[in-house]
Write an enzyme that holds these catalytic residues in place. Structure first.
Site, PDB file in Angstrom:
ATOM      1  N   TYR A 199       0.845  -1.197   0.000  1.00 21.99           N
ATOM      2  CA  TYR A 199       0.000   0.000   0.000  1.00 21.99           C
ATOM      3  C   TYR A 199       0.885   1.253   0.000  1.00 21.99           C
ATOM      4  CZ  TYR A 199      -3.523  -3.535   0.501  1.00 21.99           C
ATOM      5  OH  TYR A 199      -4.300  -4.631   0.261  1.00 21.99           O
ATOM      6  N   GLY A 245      -3.960 -14.374  11.680  1.00 22.08           N
ATOM      7  CA  GLY A 245      -4.978 -13.842  10.792  1.00 22.08           C
ATOM      8  C   GLY A 245      -6.094 -14.835  10.563  1.00 22.08           C
ATOM      9  N   ARG A 246      -5.858 -15.751   9.634  1.00 24.40           N
ATOM     10  CA  ARG A 246      -6.930 -16.652   9.202  1.00 24.40           C
ATOM     11  C   ARG A 246      -7.488 -17.509  10.330  1.00 24.40           C
ATOM     12  NH1 ARG A 246      -3.341 -18.552   4.327  1.00 24.40           N
ATOM     13  NH2 ARG A 246      -1.867 -18.217   6.028  1.00 24.40           N
TER      14      ARG A 246
HETATM   15  C1  LIG Z   1      -9.133 -11.908   4.654  1.00 21.35           C
HETATM   16  C2  LIG Z   1      -7.819 -11.252   4.952  1.00 21.35           C
HETATM   17  C3  LIG Z   1      -7.777  -9.878   5.118  1.00 21.35           C
HETATM   18  C4  LIG Z   1      -6.574  -9.240   5.442  1.00 21.35           C
HETATM   19  N1  LIG Z   1      -6.579  -7.880   5.672  1.00 21.35           N
HETATM   20  C5  LIG Z   1      -5.449  -7.262   6.108  1.00 21.35           C
HETATM   21  C6  LIG Z   1      -5.473  -5.902   6.492  1.00 21.35           C
HETATM   22  O1  LIG Z   1      -6.519  -5.229   6.486  1.00 21.35           O
HETATM   23  N2  LIG Z   1      -4.313  -5.350   6.897  1.00 21.35           N
HETATM   24  C7  LIG Z   1      -3.129  -6.055   6.949  1.00 21.35           C
HETATM   25  O2  LIG Z   1      -2.105  -5.502   7.328  1.00 21.35           O
HETATM   26  N3  LIG Z   1      -3.103  -7.354   6.603  1.00 21.35           N
HETATM   27  C8  LIG Z   1      -4.226  -7.985   6.217  1.00 21.35           C
HETATM   28  N4  LIG Z   1      -4.204  -9.323   5.939  1.00 21.35           N
HETATM   29  C9  LIG Z   1      -2.972 -10.097   6.214  1.00 21.35           C
HETATM   30  C10 LIG Z   1      -3.051 -10.701   7.618  1.00 21.35           C
HETATM   31  O3  LIG Z   1      -3.014  -9.684   8.620  1.00 21.35           O
HETATM   32  C11 LIG Z   1      -1.891 -11.683   7.886  1.00 21.35           C
HETATM   33  O4  LIG Z   1      -0.664 -11.021   7.769  1.00 21.35           O
HETATM   34  C12 LIG Z   1      -1.934 -12.858   6.908  1.00 21.35           C
HETATM   35  O5  LIG Z   1      -3.248 -13.403   6.845  1.00 21.35           O
HETATM   36  C13 LIG Z   1      -0.981 -13.963   7.333  1.00 21.35           C
HETATM   37  O6  LIG Z   1      -1.292 -14.428   8.648  1.00 21.35           O
HETATM   38  P1  LIG Z   1      -2.048 -15.839   8.877  1.00 21.35           P
HETATM   39  O7  LIG Z   1      -1.206 -16.888   8.233  1.00 21.35           O
HETATM   40  O8  LIG Z   1      -2.099 -15.977  10.384  1.00 21.35           O
HETATM   41  O9  LIG Z   1      -3.389 -15.725   8.253  1.00 21.35           O
HETATM   42  C14 LIG Z   1      -5.377  -9.987   5.577  1.00 21.35           C
HETATM   43  C15 LIG Z   1      -5.427 -11.373   5.379  1.00 21.35           C
HETATM   44  C16 LIG Z   1      -6.625 -12.009   5.077  1.00 21.35           C
HETATM   45  C17 LIG Z   1      -6.652 -13.503   4.918  1.00 21.35           C
END
Ligand SMILES: Cc1cc2nc3c(=O)[nH]c(=O)nc-3n(C[C@H](O)[C@H](O)[C@H](O)COP(=O)(O)O)c2cc1C
Length: 367
Positions: A180, A320-321
């Site tokens: 971004y 996250g997920r």
């Molecule tokens: C549906 C979705 C929306 C996300 N929205 C953001 C966001 O708004 N801001 C951000 O910094 N990262 C966002 N991410 C990235 C997550 O914060 C995180 O870094 C990424 O999912 C990896 O972590 P995980 O393996 O625990 O899911 C998003 C990820 C997913 C799957």
């Protein structure tokens, strides 16, 4: 004894465990980009006593939009909706920081005022899709910001930080990750400027550091965090020398005295795992350069989260997920309970389904 469930600090706040809810764009705001009652329920469900939530990314201006349905913080009309969210989180003993967002070039003319081109450091388009009101559409060719326009964008971040304060948040996180606007200035694949915001890393980092200082002017340094993704390629990002670029950023942010640095680990490219991911080294690499709280995020499972905080390469781990599908994630990890699976088809936009209907463990597997 589990290090994940030992107390920690972030800025002036005491946390009772080290599991953070990562920022997650879910696109369920009401018209006017006003936080909805559904969102209040969603955040309430995911609050734990003494736990930290980072809100979904929240645009600081209409030009900073790339995802229809995201809640905003660009207008006073959005404050009461956010106030309901922060009140609910505080009532359950949680803390919540707002993630301040400007998508820059990751947008589409349909989302921009008068159909104008999105803004970027340089006129280079990203590959990928924006979420317009009519569905997904390829990112539009952006327009390079004029030098005299940059202070106005920094002011948008400051004003967003101020509204977040009025909405009752505990702090703000600058979204400097995932390709971004601040990331577009940082990395040399997207920044071809020849003025004081381009060229050497001291210049490319200027935008992120000025945005951070603007947030600090509202909140004080100890309630401001910054998220970066040194290895992320989401949004067609690239840099000639990521260790130098992000090493400099971590050092300068440490000098500013911010509460925390939030690092997306290399095995995550944007939001997708690499098939054969490498070990999480980004937080480890930046650890010596940043003296306060370090949050690592990206692809963590319970055992790898425990391992990174035990090794001391991160203080907190953001999920996250797993947090999408497990509203009571900290409690499940503490009790070693199985996790619900997430449904990708309901990640971005929609209604209550796949948003507030994932069961807590008590319901899923009664003791
Ligand atoms: C549906 C979705 C929306 C996300 N929205 C953001 C966001 O708004 N801001 C951000 O910094 N990262 C966002 N991410 C990235 C997550 O914060 C995180 O870094 C990424 O999912 C990896 O972590 P995980 O393996 O625990 O899911 C998003 C990820 C997913 C799957």
């Amino acid at each position: 004894m589990s290090k994940l469930f030992s107390p920690a600090e972030i800025g002036p706040y005491k946390l009772s465990h080290r599991i953070v809810m990562a920022p997650l764009t879910r696109m369920r705001a009401d018209p006017g980009d006003i936080p909805s009652e559904l969102m209040v329920e969603y955040y309430t469900q995911r609050t734990s006593n003494g736990g930290l939530i980072v809100s979904e990314a929240t645009p600081v201006s209409i030009r900073g939009y790339g995802y229809a349905g995201a809640p905003g913080i660009y207008s006073d009309a959005q404050i009461p909706g956010w106030r309901r969210v922060t009140n609910a989180v505080h009532a359950k003993g949680g803390r919540i920081f707002l993630q301040l967002w400007h998508v820059g070039r990751q947008s589409h003319v349909d989302l921009q005022p008068n159909g104008e081109a999105p803004l970027a450091p340089s006129a280079i388009a990203a590959e990928g899709h924006a979420y317009t009101k009519h569905g997904e559409a390829p990112f539009s060719m952006p327009r390079a910001l004029e030098l005299h326009e940059i202070p106005g964008i920094i002011e948008e971040f400051r004003a967003g930080a101020e509204r977040a304060l009025r909405a009752g948040f505990d702090g703000v996180e600058i979204h400097g990750a995932n390709g971004y606007l601040p990331d577009q200035f940082l990395q040399d694949g997207t920044n071809k400027r020849t003025d004081e915001y381009g060229g050497p890393i001291e210049n490319r980092a200027r935008f992120l550091l000025e945005v951070t200082q603007a947030a600090i002017s509202v909140w004080g340094a100890d309630r401001v965090g910054v998220r970066i993704s040194p290895s992320g390629t989401y949004g067609s990002m690239s840099d000639g020398n990521p260790p130098a670029t992000f090493g400099y950023v971590a050092t300068q942010l440490d000098r500013l005295g911010i509460a925390y640095l939030h690092v997306v680990e290399p095995r995550i490219k944007g939001t997708e795992e690499i098939a054969h991911g490498q070990a999480p080294i980004a937080a480890q690499h930046l650890r010596p350069k940043f003296s306060r709280t370090l949050i690592a995020a990206g692809g963590f499972a319970p055992h790898s989260a425990e391992a990174i905080v035990t090794a001391g390469d991160a203080d907190l781990v953001a999920f996250g997920r797993h947090f999408i599908s497990n509203p009571d994630l900290p409690e499940r990890l503490r009790r070693g309970l199985p996790l619900n699976r997430y449904d990708r088809s309901t990640f971005y936009g929609g209604d209550a389904r796949g948003y507030i209907d994932y069961p807590a463990a008590e319901v899923a597997s009664p003791a």
